[in-house]
Design a protein around this motif. Structure first.
Motif, PDB file in Angstrom:
ATOM      1  N   VAL A 185      12.115   5.921   1.809  1.00 53.50           N
ATOM      2  CA  VAL A 185      10.949   5.068   1.556  1.00 53.50           C
ATOM      3  C   VAL A 185      10.739   4.891   0.046  1.00 53.50           C
ATOM      4  CG1 VAL A 185       8.474   4.769   1.954  1.00 53.50           C
ATOM      5  CG2 VAL A 185       9.907   5.809   3.715  1.00 53.50           C
ATOM      6  N   VAL A 186      10.947   5.954  -0.718  1.00 53.49           N
ATOM      7  CA  VAL A 186      10.839   5.859  -2.171  1.00 53.49           C
ATOM      8  C   VAL A 186      11.765   4.773  -2.696  1.00 53.49           C
ATOM      9  CG1 VAL A 186      11.325   7.042  -4.351  1.00 53.49           C
ATOM     10  CG2 VAL A 186      10.076   8.237  -2.534  1.00 53.49           C
ATOM     11  N   GLN A 187      13.018   4.785  -2.254  1.00 53.85           N
ATOM     12  CA  GLN A 187      13.985   3.818  -2.753  1.00 53.85           C
ATOM     13  C   GLN A 187      13.661   2.402  -2.294  1.00 53.85           C
ATOM     14  OE1 GLN A 187      16.314   4.176  -5.028  1.00 53.85           O
ATOM     15  NE2 GLN A 187      15.778   6.346  -5.251  1.00 53.85           N
ATOM     16  N   LEU A 188      13.214   2.252  -1.053  1.00 51.15           N
ATOM     17  CA  LEU A 188      12.854   0.915  -0.573  1.00 51.15           C
ATOM     18  C   LEU A 188      11.737   0.327  -1.415  1.00 51.15           C
ATOM     19  CD1 LEU A 188      12.853  -1.462   1.394  1.00 51.15           C
ATOM     20  CD2 LEU A 188      11.357  -0.127   2.892  1.00 51.15           C
ATOM     21  N   VAL A 189      10.673   1.102  -1.616  1.00 53.72           N
ATOM     22  CA  VAL A 189       9.533   0.586  -2.373  1.00 53.72           C
ATOM     23  C   VAL A 189       9.930   0.337  -3.827  1.00 53.72           C
ATOM     24  CG1 VAL A 189       7.215   1.115  -3.190  1.00 53.72           C
ATOM     25  CG2 VAL A 189       7.846   1.631  -0.833  1.00 53.72           C
ATOM     26  N   ALA A 190      10.681   1.257  -4.421  1.00 55.61           N
ATOM     27  CA  ALA A 190      11.071   1.097  -5.816  1.00 55.61           C
ATOM     28  C   ALA A 190      11.981  -0.111  -5.999  1.00 55.61           C
ATOM     29  CB  ALA A 190      11.751   2.359  -6.328  1.00 55.61           C
ATOM     30  N   GLN A 191      12.996  -0.243  -5.159  1.00 57.58           N
ATOM     31  CA  GLN A 191      13.958  -1.323  -5.336  1.00 57.58           C
ATOM     32  C   GLN A 191      13.393  -2.678  -4.946  1.00 57.58           C
ATOM     33  OE1 GLN A 191      17.977  -0.528  -3.936  1.00 57.58           O
ATOM     34  NE2 GLN A 191      17.658   1.687  -4.171  1.00 57.58           N
ATOM     35  N   SER A 192      12.385  -2.683  -4.088  1.00 60.90           N
ATOM     36  CA  SER A 192      11.762  -3.959  -3.717  1.00 60.90           C
ATOM     37  C   SER A 192      10.914  -4.525  -4.834  1.00 60.90           C
ATOM     38  CB  SER A 192      10.895  -3.778  -2.469  1.00 60.90           C
ATOM     39  OG  SER A 192       9.699  -3.058  -2.780  1.00 60.90           O
ATOM     40  N   GLY A 193      10.488  -3.678  -5.774  1.00 62.11           N
ATOM     41  CA  GLY A 193       9.580  -4.121  -6.822  1.00 62.11           C
ATOM     42  C   GLY A 193       8.136  -4.186  -6.375  1.00 62.11           C
ATOM     43  N   MET A 194       7.835  -3.699  -5.168  1.00 61.36           N
ATOM     44  CA  MET A 194       6.458  -3.727  -4.663  1.00 61.36           C
ATOM     45  C   MET A 194       5.648  -2.609  -5.322  1.00 61.36           C
ATOM     46  SD  MET A 194       5.027  -3.599  -0.723  1.00 61.36           S
ATOM     47  CE  MET A 194       5.358  -1.864  -0.436  1.00 61.36           C
ATOM     48  N   ALA A 195       4.701  -2.990  -6.166  1.00 61.17           N
ATOM     49  CA  ALA A 195       3.862  -1.999  -6.844  1.00 61.17           C
ATOM     50  C   ALA A 195       2.902  -1.372  -5.838  1.00 61.17           C
ATOM     51  CB  ALA A 195       3.082  -2.653  -7.973  1.00 61.17           C
ATOM     52  N   THR A 196       2.809  -0.050  -5.873  1.00 60.03           N
ATOM     53  CA  THR A 196       1.911   0.642  -4.956  1.00 60.03           C
ATOM     54  C   THR A 196       0.716   1.187  -5.713  1.00 60.03           C
ATOM     55  OG1 THR A 196       1.716   2.468  -3.368  1.00 60.03           O
ATOM     56  CG2 THR A 196       3.351   2.730  -5.118  1.00 60.03           C
ATOM     57  N   THR A 197      -0.458   0.710  -5.346  1.00 61.73           N
ATOM     58  CA  THR A 197      -1.723   1.201  -5.895  1.00 61.73           C
ATOM     59  C   THR A 197      -2.428   1.965  -4.779  1.00 61.73           C
ATOM     60  OG1 THR A 197      -1.931  -0.637  -7.462  1.00 61.73           O
ATOM     61  CG2 THR A 197      -3.936   0.586  -6.931  1.00 61.73           C
ATOM     62  N   PRO A 198      -2.408   3.296  -4.793  1.00 60.64           N
ATOM     63  CA  PRO A 198      -2.798   4.055  -3.599  1.00 60.64           C
ATOM     64  C   PRO A 198      -4.291   4.180  -3.352  1.00 60.64           C
ATOM     65  CG  PRO A 198      -2.162   5.552  -5.353  1.00 60.64           C
ATOM     66  CD  PRO A 198      -1.876   4.166  -5.862  1.00 60.64           C
ATOM     67  N   THR A 199      -5.130   3.929  -4.354  1.00 61.98           N
ATOM     68  CA  THR A 199      -6.597   4.084  -4.205  1.00 61.98           C
ATOM     69  C   THR A 199      -6.924   5.374  -3.462  1.00 61.98           C
ATOM     70  OG1 THR A 199      -6.724   2.750  -2.177  1.00 61.98           O
ATOM     71  CG2 THR A 199      -6.985   1.594  -4.260  1.00 61.98           C
ATOM     72  N   MET A 200      -6.493   6.485  -4.015  1.00 65.42           N
ATOM     73  CA  MET A 200      -6.672   7.776  -3.346  1.00 65.42           C
ATOM     74  C   MET A 200      -8.131   8.159  -3.177  1.00 65.42           C
ATOM     75  SD  MET A 200      -3.488   9.851  -5.084  1.00 65.42           S
ATOM     76  CE  MET A 200      -3.663   9.064  -6.693  1.00 65.42           C
ATOM     77  N   LEU A 201      -8.999   7.581  -3.977  1.00 68.47           N
ATOM     78  CA  LEU A 201     -10.427   7.865  -3.799  1.00 68.47           C
ATOM     79  C   LEU A 201     -10.883   7.498  -2.397  1.00 68.47           C
ATOM     80  CD1 LEU A 201     -12.095   6.813  -7.179  1.00 68.47           C
ATOM     81  CD2 LEU A 201     -11.189   9.039  -6.489  1.00 68.47           C
ATOM     82  N   VAL A 202     -10.202   6.544  -1.766  1.00 66.80           N
ATOM     83  CA  VAL A 202     -10.507   6.160  -0.386  1.00 66.80           C
ATOM     84  C   VAL A 202      -9.244   6.330   0.459  1.00 66.80           C
ATOM     85  CG1 VAL A 202     -12.458   4.655  -0.871  1.00 66.80           C
ATOM     86  CG2 VAL A 202     -10.162   3.725  -1.026  1.00 66.80           C
ATOM     87  N   THR A 203      -8.710   7.524   0.437  1.00 68.83           N
ATOM     88  CA  THR A 203      -7.436   7.845   1.068  1.00 68.83           C
ATOM     89  C   THR A 203      -7.337   7.341   2.505  1.00 68.83           C
ATOM     90  OG1 THR A 203      -7.240   9.848  -0.279  1.00 68.83           O
ATOM     91  CG2 THR A 203      -5.939   9.763   1.731  1.00 68.83           C
ATOM     92  N   TYR A 204      -6.179   6.763   2.828  1.00 71.35           N
ATOM     93  CA  TYR A 204      -5.828   6.525   4.224  1.00 71.35           C
ATOM     94  C   TYR A 204      -5.224   7.819   4.785  1.00 71.35           C
ATOM     95  CZ  TYR A 204      -6.090   1.369   4.072  1.00 71.35           C
ATOM     96  OH  TYR A 204      -6.503   0.069   4.007  1.00 71.35           O
ATOM     97  N   GLY A 205      -5.731   8.283   5.919  1.00 71.52           N
ATOM     98  CA  GLY A 205      -5.110   9.395   6.621  1.00 71.52           C
ATOM     99  C   GLY A 205      -5.589  10.759   6.193  1.00 71.52           C
ATOM    100  N   GLY A 206      -6.771  10.852   5.632  1.00 71.08           N
ATOM    101  CA  GLY A 206      -7.304  12.155   5.249  1.00 71.08           C
ATOM    102  C   GLY A 206      -8.610  11.995   4.500  1.00 71.08           C
ATOM    103  N   PRO A 207      -9.266  13.106   4.187  1.00 72.19           N
ATOM    104  CA  PRO A 207     -10.520  13.019   3.418  1.00 72.19           C
ATOM    105  C   PRO A 207     -10.304  12.274   2.107  1.00 72.19           C
ATOM    106  CG  PRO A 207     -10.205  15.231   4.282  1.00 72.19           C
ATOM    107  CD  PRO A 207      -8.927  14.498   4.547  1.00 72.19           C
TER     108      PRO A 207
END
Length: 932
Positions: free
Chosen positions: A718-740
């Motif tokens: 998944v790391v390589q797919l996202v990196a090589q695709s050029g898709m920037a990931t902004t995770p907004t961890m303050l409002v995490t998906y899948g946990g507190p």
């Protein structure tokens, strides 16, 4: 026993969940009964029975990790079979189930399971598990990269992006409108915009014409004086005249057809000043009227349930919209309410009925109505029928129950009837459109007649292949031919020019540590030269030339780095009626955020706010946005339709980016990304808690994804797919998906209530709401308290770090959770990745984030030629990332401000406060009270 089906039953939850909503259950195929089979704190899911019926293995959370439980179905005894294993997805949407599938070996001696990115054979007798070697060489087809470089304009002047509230004069020759909250008029279609009421240093919006065309009334606001209604002569002669005396928030004035009254919606000034949410303009509101020449305000009644008040040619009735009743009218005393028509459009994906019109305007002659559905405009014939108001569905105007027509292809805003009831006006960006209904009908009749004549001529020809001629003469026309023959409304640009805020002078910042973001470069005891608004030179002290006459400023002991870039910033400034200085803009700049991108603004007000900052009228960071998101409500039908929708953003809003927000199936999403590439827009997406969909969007070429990918941790594929695709990931961890949510970690471990800068730039009501109590106690999202080991955000931070290390892109996005300070919380969360260094986190916050927005040619690093956006810190963030918020000063576009006050320090010392939200001290000190 094939009579029982085991499953993990979901007992509640939704988009983002807490624990224990999944429990084991069995379905009896003979009786149809469902019986519960677990009640665990960590939930229970993915039950897998053995072939011999002896064992059941299932997954459950224990403390902070997921494990596999083994149950003896004969005795009911249980024990842990494996722990910890792959983290479950029960706190997200579980789009691929709450845990990966498992299977027993045929002899029931072992379970085949996956965890840690590998396959394992786990014996049920408790002996050591053995890895099952597994590797796949993947060649994955990828869509073309959608990546563009956007240079930031640096000209002395710029053209305003948006005209608002444009309304035609009674004779249709002129429009009145607002740009940058200034009132203008312009002769249609090629006149020069002329400013009205120029001496009023107030927000000016919502113009309305007097019936004789001699006057324009409008609403104003200032933080010092409150709001009022004014009028000014439409030719610009004479001084503006104030119509109301008591300060209040007045909105949407409408001049009555006989000129006697001006109708408006009113809220108290204090309610508007105190409102915190962008859509709250001081509710509750009243409907009021004031004489057309000014005087006492008369309250007609509350606006409850009604909106969009307007007039036809009849001066005795007021028209409005009701969510329940559609288009209605009433007398001036708000009695005798009548309902006339409701309008619906196409159903959005998954919808059960057509989308309801957000607003409907009756035509002056009361024979037609103008309806807005999502972004498109329609005109419908209003039937005269008794009983309940009819509903007209315009999803296919040609087949509507009453005559109807669609007016727009790219959409429209601020629609208004012309006084003749034949022309409809609207705007998109700084373009204005005039649709002549009679001319459109005449055009369509002419095209139909020409086609009929051509078909008759073809049919009359004596050819050898009569069947072929007949087959081609059935009236079928291609989309391109239909498009070319369609009526086009009058379209023209309204170009109002403003001066760009650019300081002049040379400043040398001497003695600081400079973290340039040119690789790992850190210059101790540096000289940094700023000329006007750009960086002229940087290097070790004494190594660069400081021009004669430059201002030298000693910043020894401090640390300078590029301004922070917030790639997911919901600033939530008031929409509909604008504030001259949104507090969220000031707060973000005071915390060092110099560039923001808001993915999904909900309205186009941001275009005007962006220009306000650009002109130096509003203090804030650089404002970028996607504008309103592209939702399933757009009902994208084809690639050509996607092009039309995206032209709204590329040609009219000039956003440089869009947000595809669950706009449909994969084909529809591919149409949107292809149109984006053609129009040179970088599209980002809503993560949506669907891991598989996230991967397909990376594969299809989307330039970004908002929110973290669920199902963490993620592995190298998944790391390589996202990196090589050029898709920037902004995770907004303050409002995490899948946990507190990570913000709860910081609320629990920090003391934001006593943060002086937060108090200075945030209304105290908002500070109290967010920092004194956290609701809960057990839910996910923004609720409750959680032990530190319950937070998954370090796993998310690690993923972003590895994507960037692999050559991909990431961003720091605060999601607008706690304006300004929240950005640093997100940055610190990124720094809590197990392998993330402070420099790596800061690089994502600056250069990598700028690249994710296509702005790294001008922003993100400290090097000659780039724009001078800087933060100056009291302490070194390389020693401790928590020093990122120890701001001493912040520079935007070469203008240096004191981070504690936002007073200008260079090139001109200037006090800018106090701001409206600072009018009361946080701790009251009245004369009365205990101990007073």
């Amino acid at each position: 026993d094939d009579g029982l089906i085991w499953f993990g039953g979901r007992t509640g939850g939704g988009y983002n969940n807490g624990l224990d909503i999944y429990q084991l259950a069995v379905y009896d195929r003979d009786t149809g009964r469902i019986s519960g089979r677990s009640d665990r704190w960590g939930g229970a899911f993915r039950p897998t029975p053995s072939p011999d019926g002896r064992w059941l293995v299932y997954a459950s959370r224990h403390i902070a990790d997921t494990g596999l439980r083994l149950r003896d179905l004969e005795t009911g005894e249980e024990r842990w079979l494996a722990w910890p294993v792959q983290r479950d997805d029960q706190e997200a949407a579980a789009a691929r189930d709450a845990y990966p599938g498992m299977s027993f070996t045929p002899d029931s001696e072992a379970v085949i399971a996956s965890y840690g990115g590998k396959l394992w054979r786990v014996p049920v007798d408790g002996s050591d598990a053995s890895e099952i070697p597994f590797a796949v060489e993947v060649e994955l087809p990828m869509g073309p990269e959608v990546d563009f470089a956007y240079r930031i304009e640096d000209t002395p002047t710029f053209v305003a992006k948006q005209i608002r509230d444009a309304v035609p004069s009674p004779d249709g020759s002129t429009i009145a409108f607002a740009t940058l909250n200034d009132l203008h008029v312009m002769t249609v279609p090629d006149g020069t915009p002329e400013r009205l009421a120029e001496g009023l240093d107030l927000v000016q919006q919502n113009p309305t014409w007097s019936p004789d065309g001699q006057w324009i009334a409008f609403a104003t606001w200032s933080d010092a004086e409150g709001g009022a209604l004014w009028r000014v002569r439409s030719d610009g002669s004479g001084a503006p005249e104030r119509l109301t005396t008591a300060p209040a928030l007045y909105r949407d004035p409408e001049w009555s057809p006989n000129g006697a009254w001006i109708l408006a919606v009113r809220a108290s000034a204090r309610a508007y000043e105190s409102s915190l949410q962008r859509g709250n303009l001081g509710e509750p509101t009243d409907l009021v009227r004031v004489p057309g020449t000014g005087g006492e305000v008369e309250v007609l009644g509350p606006t409850t349930g009604l909106s969009n008040f307007h007039f036809t040619d009849d001066p005795e009735r007021i028209w409005a919209n009701s969510f329940a009743d559609g288009l209605v009218s009433m007398r001036w005393d708000l009695t005798d309410r009548k309902s006339y028509v409701k309008v619906r459009g196409r159903s959005s994906a998954g919808g059960s009925q057509g989308q309801q019109a957000s607003a409907i305007w009756m035509a002056p002659g009361e024979d037609h109505a103008l309806a807005q559905i999502v972004n498109d405009l329609y005109v419908v014939t209003v039937p005269r029928v008794g009983g309940d108001a009819p509903t007209i569905n315009v999803s296919n105007p040609d087949r509507a129950t009453f005559p109807a027509r669609k007016l727009t292809d790219i959409g429209g805003q601020f629609p208004a009837w012309g006084r003749d009831g034949n022309r409809v006006h609207w705007s998109v960006g700084n373009a204005h459109f005039v649709y002549d209904i009679d001319a459109a009908q005449a055009h369509e009749d002419s095209v139909a007649a020409a086609r009929a004549a051509a078909e008759a001529e073809d049919a009359a020809e004596d050819t050898e292949d009569t069947e072929d001629v007949e087959a081609g003469a059935e009236g079928e026309t291609g989309d391109d031919e239909e498009d070319a023959d369609a009526y086009r409304p009058l379209e023209f640009r309204v170009e109002v020019t403003y001066g760009r805020d650019r300081p002049e002078g040379v400043l040398a910042l001497r003695g600081a540590r400079v973290i340039t973001m040119r690789g790992d470069e850190v210059i101790e005891n540096a000289d940094l030269v700023i000329e006007n608004n750009r960086i002229a030179a940087v290097g070790p002290r004494g190594s660069v030339t400081i021009p004669d006459g430059a201002t030298e400023m000693d910043v020894s002991g401090r640390t300078i780095l590029p301004g922070y870039v917030d790639t997911h910033a919901h600033l939530r400034a008031a929409y509909g009626f604008h504030r001259p200085q949104p507090w969220s803009y000031a707060a973000n700049l005071a915390f060092g955020v110099t560039t923001t991108r808001d993915p999904q603004t909900g309205s186009t007000d941001v275009l005007t706010y962006e220009d306000m900052v650009r002109a130096g009228r509003t203090i804030g960071p650089r404002i970028y946005s996607t504008g309103p998101g592209i939702f399933s409500s757009e009902n994208v039908e084809s690639l050509d339709h996607a092009r039309d929708v995206l032209r709204r953003y590329s040609e009219y809003y000039d956003t440089k980016t869009i947000k595809m927000y669950g706009a449909g199936n994969r084909e529809q999403r591919q149409w949107i990304v292809q149109a984006s590439r053609e129009l040179e827009i970088m599209p980002t997406t809503e993560g949506g808690l669907d891991f598989e969909e996230n991967l397909t969007m990376a594969q299809d070429g989307y330039a970004g994804t908002e929110h973290n990918l669920p199902g963490m941790p993620h592995f190298e594929d998944v790391v390589q797919l996202v990196a090589q695709s050029g898709m920037a990931t902004t995770p907004t961890m303050l409002v995490t998906y899948g946990g507190p949510w990570a913000e709860n970690y910081f609320y629990s471990t920090e003391n934001p209530f006593d943060d002086a800068r937060l108090r200075a730039f945030t209304p105290f009501e908002d500070v109290m709401q967010r920092t004194l109590r956290r609701p809960g106690p057990t839910g996910a999202g923004n609720n409750g308290w959680f032990h530190e080991d319950q937070y998954p955000f370090p796993l998310i931070a690690d993923f972003v770090d590895r994507v960037v290390e692999a050559g991909g892109r990431g961003g720091i996005g605060s999601h607008g959770q706690l304006q300004g300070l929240g950005y640093h919380w997100e940055l610190w969360a990124q720094g809590m990745g197990p392998e993330t260094t402070p420099h790596e986190a800061l690089r994502i916050a600056t250069l990598v984030g700028a690249a994710a927005l296509g702005l790294d040619d001008d922003l993100g690093s400290i090097e000659p030629g780039k724009l001078a956006d800087l933060v100056i810190l009291e302490s070194n963030p390389l020693d401790d990332l928590r020093h990122s918020d120890t701001l001493w000063g912040v520079m935007l576009n070469g203008r240096l401000r004191d981070a504690d006050t936002l007073d200008e320090m260079w090139p001109t010392a200037r006090t800018v406060g106090p701001f409206y939200w600072q009018d009361e001290a946080p701790v009251p000190m009245p004369a009365a009270g205990i101990g007073r």
